[in-house]
Design a protein around this motif. Structure first.
Motif, short mmCIF file in Angstrom:
data_model
loop_
_atom_site.label_atom_id
_atom_site.label_comp_id
_atom_site.label_asym_id
_atom_site.label_seq_id
_atom_site.Cartn_x
_atom_site.Cartn_y
_atom_site.Cartn_z
N TYR A 31 0.88 -1.15 0.00
CA TYR A 31 0.00 0.00 0.00
C TYR A 31 0.92 1.21 0.00
N PHE A 32 0.90 1.94 -1.09
CA PHE A 32 1.76 3.10 -1.30
C PHE A 32 1.14 4.27 -0.54
N ASP A 33 1.80 4.67 0.52
CA ASP A 33 1.22 5.63 1.45
C ASP A 33 2.13 6.85 1.59
N THR A 34 1.55 8.00 1.65
CA THR A 34 2.25 9.20 2.09
C THR A 34 3.46 9.58 1.24
N LEU A 35 3.24 9.95 0.01
CA LEU A 35 4.32 10.55 -0.77
C LEU A 35 4.31 12.04 -0.48
N ILE A 86 2.35 -6.12 -6.52
CA ILE A 86 1.59 -5.00 -7.04
C ILE A 86 1.62 -3.93 -5.95
N SER A 87 1.25 -2.73 -6.31
CA SER A 87 1.15 -1.68 -5.32
C SER A 87 -0.14 -0.92 -5.61
N ILE A 88 -0.78 -0.48 -4.54
CA ILE A 88 -2.06 0.22 -4.64
C ILE A 88 -1.94 1.53 -3.87
N LEU A 89 -2.56 2.57 -4.42
CA LEU A 89 -2.57 3.85 -3.72
C LEU A 89 -3.91 4.55 -3.91
N ASP A 106 3.70 4.70 -14.66
CA ASP A 106 3.00 3.47 -15.06
C ASP A 106 1.94 2.97 -14.08
N TRP A 107 1.37 3.87 -13.30
CA TRP A 107 0.24 3.52 -12.45
C TRP A 107 -1.02 3.61 -13.31
N TYR A 108 -2.02 2.80 -12.98
CA TYR A 108 -3.29 2.77 -13.70
C TYR A 108 -4.45 3.00 -12.74
N ASN A 109 -5.49 3.62 -13.24
CA ASN A 109 -6.72 3.77 -12.46
C ASN A 109 -7.39 2.42 -12.29
N MET A 149 -5.49 3.65 -7.55
CA MET A 149 -4.57 3.33 -8.65
C MET A 149 -3.76 2.11 -8.29
N ILE A 150 -3.23 1.44 -9.35
CA ILE A 150 -2.46 0.22 -9.17
C ILE A 150 -1.21 0.26 -10.04
N LEU A 151 -0.16 -0.39 -9.55
CA LEU A 151 1.09 -0.54 -10.28
C LEU A 151 1.39 -2.04 -10.38
#
Length: 165
Positions: free
Chosen positions: A85-89, A123-126, A140-143, A160-162
């Motif tokens: 889970y891609f958090d807090t950029l 995979i990564s999700i944000l 290269d992230w996708y909705n 979004m997903i990577l």
């Protein structure tokens, strides 16, 4: 001038770095120091990864990759998969839109994030605001259509997903 990237698991994070992370996050989110510290203690697990961008030894960029699992279902077959889970950029407000060696500062931390995600073959999700979608698409992230996802996260943000497979 020196730029440095570091990845540190939560269990190896020291008090000074926690303080620096919280102070950086306060530029964007209106939570006091203790609330931020409590959130880290409550929700960040020992193997979650803090990605840090330093400029002349000062923390200027930060991302949290939280290792979690999801359950995939296909024709009554359930499969547990790990993801980040891609958090807090966040990038220090004084460095946003600026470059170092003809690259944006955000591209350095995003490159580190992508390397780690790909190294684990996850995979990564944000979740992000609409205005950030084009930024993530450059990497290269996708909705994701939220109608296809069951989650306990009720945020009204874009999903979004990577590394979608």
């Amino acid at each position: 001038m020196k730029l440095e990237l570091k990845s540190i698991k939560n269990k190896n994070l020291n008090k000074n770095l926690i303080k620096d992370i919280i102070n950086l996050k306060k530029q964007e989110w209106n939570y006091n120091f203790n609330k931020q510290k409590d959130w880290i203690k409550k929700f960040v697990k020992k193997d979650d990864i803090h990605n840090l961008l330093f400029f002349n030894k000062k923390l200027i960029g930060y991302t949290l990759l939280r290792k979690r699992h999801l359950i995939l279902t296909l024709k009554n077959i359930f499969k547990k998969k790990y993801f980040f889970y891609f958090d807090t950029l966040i990038l220090n407000k004084n460095f946003r839109g600026k470059k170092f060696l003809n690259k944006s500062y955000s591209s350095f931390i995003m490159s580190l994030n992508l390397r780690i995600i790909n190294k684990h073959n996850y995979i990564s999700i944000l979740h992000c605001k609409k205005k950030m979608i084009s930024f993530y698409k450059k990497y290269d992230w996708y909705n994701i259509n939220k109608k296809n996802v069951t989650s306990d996260n009720k945020k009204r943000l874009n999903l979004m997903i990577l590394n979608k497979k």
